[in-house]
Design a protein around this motif. Sequence first.
Motif, PDB file in Angstrom:
ATOM      1  N   ASN A  44      25.820 -11.636  27.495  1.00  0.00           N
ATOM      2  CA  ASN A  44      24.402 -11.373  27.248  1.00  0.00           C
ATOM      3  C   ASN A  44      23.568 -12.467  27.907  1.00  0.00           C
ATOM      4  O   ASN A  44      24.046 -13.582  28.105  1.00  0.00           O
ATOM      5  N   LYS A  45      22.333 -12.142  28.212  1.00  0.00           N
ATOM      6  CA  LYS A  45      21.349 -13.136  28.619  1.00  0.00           C
ATOM      7  C   LYS A  45      20.694 -13.641  27.344  1.00  0.00           C
ATOM      8  O   LYS A  45      20.392 -12.860  26.442  1.00  0.00           O
ATOM      9  N   ALA A  46      20.482 -14.943  27.258  1.00  0.00           N
ATOM     10  CA  ALA A  46      19.792 -15.510  26.098  1.00  0.00           C
ATOM     11  C   ALA A  46      18.297 -15.427  26.343  1.00  0.00           C
ATOM     12  O   ALA A  46      17.835 -15.617  27.468  1.00  0.00           O
ATOM     13  N   ILE A  82      23.578  -7.911  29.683  1.00  0.00           N
ATOM     14  CA  ILE A  82      23.359  -8.033  31.123  1.00  0.00           C
ATOM     15  C   ILE A  82      23.122  -6.634  31.679  1.00  0.00           C
ATOM     16  O   ILE A  82      23.836  -5.694  31.349  1.00  0.00           O
ATOM     17  N   GLY A  83      22.091  -6.496  32.481  1.00  0.00           N
ATOM     18  CA  GLY A  83      21.730  -5.207  33.040  1.00  0.00           C
ATOM     19  C   GLY A  83      20.622  -4.515  32.269  1.00  0.00           C
ATOM     20  O   GLY A  83      20.005  -3.585  32.762  1.00  0.00           O
ATOM     21  N   ASP A  85      16.840  -4.531  30.455  1.00  0.00           N
ATOM     22  CA  ASP A  85      15.558  -5.177  30.727  1.00  0.00           C
ATOM     23  C   ASP A  85      15.360  -6.363  29.784  1.00  0.00           C
ATOM     24  O   ASP A  85      15.384  -6.205  28.567  1.00  0.00           O
ATOM     25  N   LEU A  86      15.178  -7.569  30.358  1.00  0.00           N
ATOM     26  CA  LEU A  86      15.065  -8.787  29.563  1.00  0.00           C
ATOM     27  C   LEU A  86      13.829  -8.779  28.673  1.00  0.00           C
ATOM     28  O   LEU A  86      13.889  -9.196  27.510  1.00  0.00           O
ATOM     29  N   LEU A  87      12.710  -8.333  29.205  1.00  0.00           N
ATOM     30  CA  LEU A  87      11.478  -8.323  28.423  1.00  0.00           C
ATOM     31  C   LEU A  87      11.593  -7.387  27.227  1.00  0.00           C
ATOM     32  O   LEU A  87      11.155  -7.721  26.119  1.00  0.00           O
ATOM     33  N   GLU A  88      12.210  -6.232  27.408  1.00  0.00           N
ATOM     34  CA  GLU A  88      12.402  -5.313  26.283  1.00  0.00           C
ATOM     35  C   GLU A  88      13.288  -5.951  25.214  1.00  0.00           C
ATOM     36  O   GLU A  88      13.044  -5.788  24.015  1.00  0.00           O
ATOM     37  N   SER A  89      14.316  -6.680  25.642  1.00  0.00           N
ATOM     38  CA  SER A  89      15.176  -7.379  24.684  1.00  0.00           C
ATOM     39  C   SER A  89      14.389  -8.458  23.938  1.00  0.00           C
ATOM     40  O   SER A  89      14.552  -8.640  22.735  1.00  0.00           O
TER      41      SER A  89
END
Length: 180
Positions: A44-46, A82-83, A85-89
Amino acid sequence: MEHNPWKTLKIKPIYNNPWIRLEEHDVLNPAGKEGIYGKVHFKNKAMGIIPIDKNGNTWLVGQYRYTLKEYSWEIPMGGGPIGQDLLESAKRELKEETGLVAEKWTELLRIHTSNSVTDEEGFVYLAEDLTQLDTEFEETEVLQIKKLPLQEAVSMVMNGEITDAISIAGILKAARVLGL
C-alpha cells in the motif's frame, strides 16, 4: 551522474502477507563484492492528511501502536492499495478517522519512510473547507481524536510528543506552507 551501482543476483522470498512482502537479495555491492540486502516491500501507499479549519485548527488521532508497544499521536493516516487513486484513499481515511470531509485538497509532500530497508512511499495532503460528519472506524482502530491549533501540533513535534515520521514531515510542511 545518477546510476545504480548495485547488481541484483537473486531475490529470495522470505515472508508474504496482504500488507508486506519480505525478500532477501543476493547482490554485488558498489565495490563489486557479494553481499545480501533485506527488503520490506509495502503493498500500500501510505497517506497522511493535515485537516485545517478556517481558524487554523487541525486534528490528531491517538492510538496504541502494537509494533511500538506505545501510544502515538499522529495525523489522520492510512494506506491505499498500489494502483488505486491516492487522493480518493486519503479522502476515505480522513472520513473514517475524523468524520471530516474536505472540499479543497492540496498535495503537500511525498516521503520515503525508511529507505534503507523498505520501499514504503508516503504522501501527505492538506485538507481544507471542512465539514464534520460521523467517523467510520475500522475494527482494528480504537482512536482518540484531538482538535487543536496547528501551531500546538508543531510544538508537539518539536518536544517529541509526536514521533511518527509522516506526521512530523506533514505537520512541519503544512506550518511552513501556511506561514506559521
